[in-house]
Design an enzyme around this catalytic site. Structure first.
Site, mmCIF file in Angstrom:
data_model
loop_
_atom_site.group_PDB
_atom_site.id
_atom_site.type_symbol
_atom_site.label_atom_id
_atom_site.label_comp_id
_atom_site.label_asym_id
_atom_site.label_seq_id
_atom_site.Cartn_x
_atom_site.Cartn_y
_atom_site.Cartn_z
ATOM 1 N N CYS A 112 0.814 -1.224 0.000
ATOM 2 C CA CYS A 112 0.000 0.000 0.000
ATOM 3 C C CYS A 112 0.841 1.265 0.000
ATOM 4 O O CYS A 112 0.314 2.356 -0.180
ATOM 5 C CB CYS A 112 -0.965 -0.007 1.179
ATOM 6 S SG CYS A 112 -1.992 -1.472 1.193
ATOM 7 N N HIS A 243 -3.487 6.934 2.057
ATOM 8 C CA HIS A 243 -3.907 5.604 1.621
ATOM 9 C C HIS A 243 -5.260 5.295 2.246
ATOM 10 O O HIS A 243 -5.484 5.504 3.440
ATOM 11 C CB HIS A 243 -2.860 4.566 2.045
ATOM 12 C CG HIS A 243 -3.330 3.156 1.894
ATOM 13 N ND1 HIS A 243 -3.915 2.702 0.722
ATOM 14 C CD2 HIS A 243 -3.329 2.098 2.762
ATOM 15 C CE1 HIS A 243 -4.236 1.422 0.881
ATOM 16 N NE2 HIS A 243 -3.903 1.046 2.101
ATOM 17 N N ASN A 273 -10.180 -0.913 0.152
ATOM 18 C CA ASN A 273 -8.727 -0.723 0.127
ATOM 19 C C ASN A 273 -8.182 -1.309 -1.178
ATOM 20 O O ASN A 273 -8.156 -2.516 -1.357
ATOM 21 C CB ASN A 273 -8.122 -1.428 1.348
ATOM 22 C CG ASN A 273 -6.613 -1.333 1.412
ATOM 23 O OD1 ASN A 273 -5.970 -0.932 0.446
ATOM 24 N ND2 ASN A 273 -6.053 -1.703 2.546
HETATM 25 N N1 ACO Z 1 -17.861 -9.025 10.237
HETATM 26 C C1 ACO Z 1 -18.262 -9.242 11.503
HETATM 27 N N2 ACO Z 1 -17.435 -9.470 12.513
HETATM 28 C C2 ACO Z 1 -16.123 -9.475 12.255
HETATM 29 C C3 ACO Z 1 -15.613 -9.270 10.949
HETATM 30 C C4 ACO Z 1 -16.549 -9.035 9.926
HETATM 31 N N3 ACO Z 1 -16.169 -8.806 8.648
HETATM 32 N N4 ACO Z 1 -14.269 -9.346 11.001
HETATM 33 C C5 ACO Z 1 -13.936 -9.582 12.276
HETATM 34 N N5 ACO Z 1 -15.061 -9.674 13.021
HETATM 35 C C6 ACO Z 1 -15.163 -9.916 14.457
HETATM 36 C C7 ACO Z 1 -13.977 -10.573 15.051
HETATM 37 O O1 ACO Z 1 -14.057 -11.974 14.916
HETATM 38 C C8 ACO Z 1 -14.076 -10.147 16.494
HETATM 39 O O2 ACO Z 1 -15.025 -10.938 17.141
HETATM 40 P P1 ACO Z 1 -14.831 -11.370 18.678
HETATM 41 O O3 ACO Z 1 -14.813 -10.090 19.447
HETATM 42 O O4 ACO Z 1 -16.006 -12.214 18.920
HETATM 43 O O5 ACO Z 1 -13.504 -12.088 18.716
HETATM 44 C C9 ACO Z 1 -14.649 -8.721 16.388
HETATM 45 O O6 ACO Z 1 -15.276 -8.639 15.098
HETATM 46 C C10 ACO Z 1 -13.643 -7.622 16.524
HETATM 47 O O7 ACO Z 1 -12.558 -7.927 15.659
HETATM 48 P P2 ACO Z 1 -11.310 -6.997 15.583
HETATM 49 O O8 ACO Z 1 -10.291 -7.589 14.683
HETATM 50 O O9 ACO Z 1 -10.887 -6.646 16.978
HETATM 51 O O10 ACO Z 1 -11.933 -5.692 14.902
HETATM 52 P P3 ACO Z 1 -11.299 -4.281 14.733
HETATM 53 O O11 ACO Z 1 -12.129 -3.243 15.367
HETATM 54 O O12 ACO Z 1 -9.825 -4.285 15.036
HETATM 55 O O13 ACO Z 1 -11.445 -4.048 13.169
HETATM 56 C C11 ACO Z 1 -10.166 -4.132 11.145
HETATM 57 C C12 ACO Z 1 -10.815 -4.930 12.280
HETATM 58 C C13 ACO Z 1 -11.260 -3.394 10.396
HETATM 59 C C14 ACO Z 1 -9.467 -5.098 10.212
HETATM 60 C C15 ACO Z 1 -9.172 -3.100 11.742
HETATM 61 O O14 ACO Z 1 -8.315 -3.758 12.669
HETATM 62 C C16 ACO Z 1 -8.342 -2.457 10.686
HETATM 63 O O15 ACO Z 1 -8.843 -1.696 9.859
HETATM 64 N N6 ACO Z 1 -7.031 -2.672 10.693
HETATM 65 C C17 ACO Z 1 -6.151 -2.120 9.693
HETATM 66 C C18 ACO Z 1 -6.218 -3.008 8.494
HETATM 67 C C19 ACO Z 1 -5.548 -2.428 7.305
HETATM 68 O O16 ACO Z 1 -5.520 -1.223 7.124
HETATM 69 N N7 ACO Z 1 -5.027 -3.305 6.476
HETATM 70 C C20 ACO Z 1 -4.524 -2.971 5.220
HETATM 71 C C21 ACO Z 1 -3.129 -2.485 5.236
HETATM 72 S S1 ACO Z 1 -2.721 -2.086 3.663
HETATM 73 C C22 ACO Z 1 -1.763 -3.266 2.883
HETATM 74 O O17 ACO Z 1 -0.572 -3.158 2.884
HETATM 75 C C23 ACO Z 1 -2.438 -4.385 2.177
#
Ligand code: ACO
Length: 316
Positions: A112, A243, A273
């Site tokens: 990214c 990004h 993304n």
């Molecule tokens: N739908 C419903 N529930 C979900 C989903 C989904 N799609 N995905 C995860 N959950 C659940 C999890 O299982 C967890 O459940 P639990 O509490 O029962 O264990 C709960 O939701 C919370 O999960 P978290 O991972 O803690 O959620 P978080 O608030 O951290 O959000 C996210 C997750 C959106 C991925 C966030 O961490 C994020 O945006 N991180 C950055 C990711 C990113 O930018 N990545 C790309 C980088 S760019 C590159 O180089 C490719």
């Protein structure tokens, strides 16, 4: 002083749209969860086209916008983590379609952060006087490496491409800082491990919370350092083009910088993304809808796998 100016922008997203409701029929998720946690509503998916087709469409639009002849382009760099082949590189495929017969071609793999990395490289090469015109493209077919059964990842990504046509000019890129920390490589990986010939795992693996923490800490620090090095105050920046991974990351970066949230345009609601393509797609949208005024100061900032991150300061 010779700088590098973006004189044309282009982008392309495939027509097929996958909505949050579509995804909730595929995995255990909901429109509400995806929107509130990420800000994403739709993503575009390339069903019947290659990465190179999207890259070419974006490149052609940028070249038309810049009003330059393809044969005058001396350099094409494609930033991508999802190339059509290990070789030839994507840039060669774009070169052939564009008939940019005089261009040197290579790809950059920096996830990214790919577009800002490629832009930084191209700027150095133009500054050195090696070429007059260059083309930098970010293009991704993320749908190929998304596990559509993994709800923690499949809701986040989309396909698309964006491009900038560049020229050596007195006004343009002022400064940049690009960083990398390979000790964080395992936090975010994607694609097959070539040395493991039995591996069928080509998918993205991500510790989402670690990526989140890394992004909201590293991006503001990079931007603050860049501005400090150029004796600039945060209020002197007209727009921050970040990004597009998660709206909560963008809001958090704005807050940490104590910058006006309205200076951070967002389009991830429509595209998700798109990795290296997200910054040039947003840049092209802003350019085409007249939001970018000549003389405005812009900061572009990327972050992603590597771990990699950085920022670029330019005058539009
Ligand atoms: N739908 C419903 N529930 C979900 C989903 C989904 N799609 N995905 C995860 N959950 C659940 C999890 O299982 C967890 O459940 P639990 O509490 O029962 O264990 C709960 O939701 C919370 O999960 P978290 O991972 O803690 O959620 P978080 O608030 O951290 O959000 C996210 C997750 C959106 C991925 C966030 O961490 C994020 O945006 N991180 C950055 C990711 C990113 O930018 N990545 C790309 C980088 S760019 C590159 O180089 C490719």
């Amino acid at each position: 002083m010779i700088r590098t100016r973006i004189i044309g922008t282009g982008s392309y997203v495939p027509p097929d749209i996958l909505t949050n409701d579509n995804l909730s029929e595929m995995v255990d998720t909901s429109d509400e969860w995806i929107r509130t946690r990420t800000g994403i509503c739709n993503r575009h998916i390339a069903k019947d086209m290659d990465n190179a087709d999207m890259a070419y469409n974006a490149a052609r639009n940028a070249v038309e916008d810049a009003r330059i002849e393809a044969s005058k382009i001396g350099l094409i760099i494609v930033a991508t983590s999802t190339p059509d082949y290990a070789f030839p590189n994507q840039a060669s495929l774009v070169q052939a379609k564009l008939k940019a017969v005089n261009a040197m071609c290579f790809d950059v793999s920096a996830a990214c952060s790919g577009f800002i990395t490629a832009l930084d490289i191209a700027a150095s090469m133009l500054k050195a006087g090696s070429y007059k015109y260059a083309l930098v493209i970010g293009s991704e077919k993320m749908s190929e490496i998304v596990n559509w059964k993994d709800r923690s990842v499949c809701v986040l990504f989309g396909d698309g491409a964006g491009a900038g046509a560049l020229v050596g000019h007195e006004r343009g890129i002022i400064d940049s800082n690009i960083y990398n920390d390979g000790t964080g490589a395992s936090v975010l990986t994607g694609g097959r491990r070539f040395s493991d010939s039995c591996s069928t795992d080509i998918f993205i693996h991500m510790d989402g919370q670690e990526v989140f923490k890394f992004a909201v800490k590293s991006v503001p620090t990079a931007i603050e350092t860049l501005l400090h090095n150029n004796n600039m105050d945060i209020n002197e920046v007209d727009k921050f083009i970040l990004h597009q991974a998660n709206v909560r990351i963008i809001e958090s970066v704005a807050k940490r910088l104590k910058a006006d949230k309205d200076k951070f345009p967002v389009n991830l609601n429509e595209y998700g993304n798109t990795s290296s393509a997200s910054i040039p797609i947003l840049l092209d949208e802003l350019n085409r809808n007249g939001s970018l005024k000549q003389g405005e100061k812009l900061v572009l900032a990327g972050f992603g796998a590597g771990l990699s991150w950085g920022s670029i300061l330019l005058v539009w």
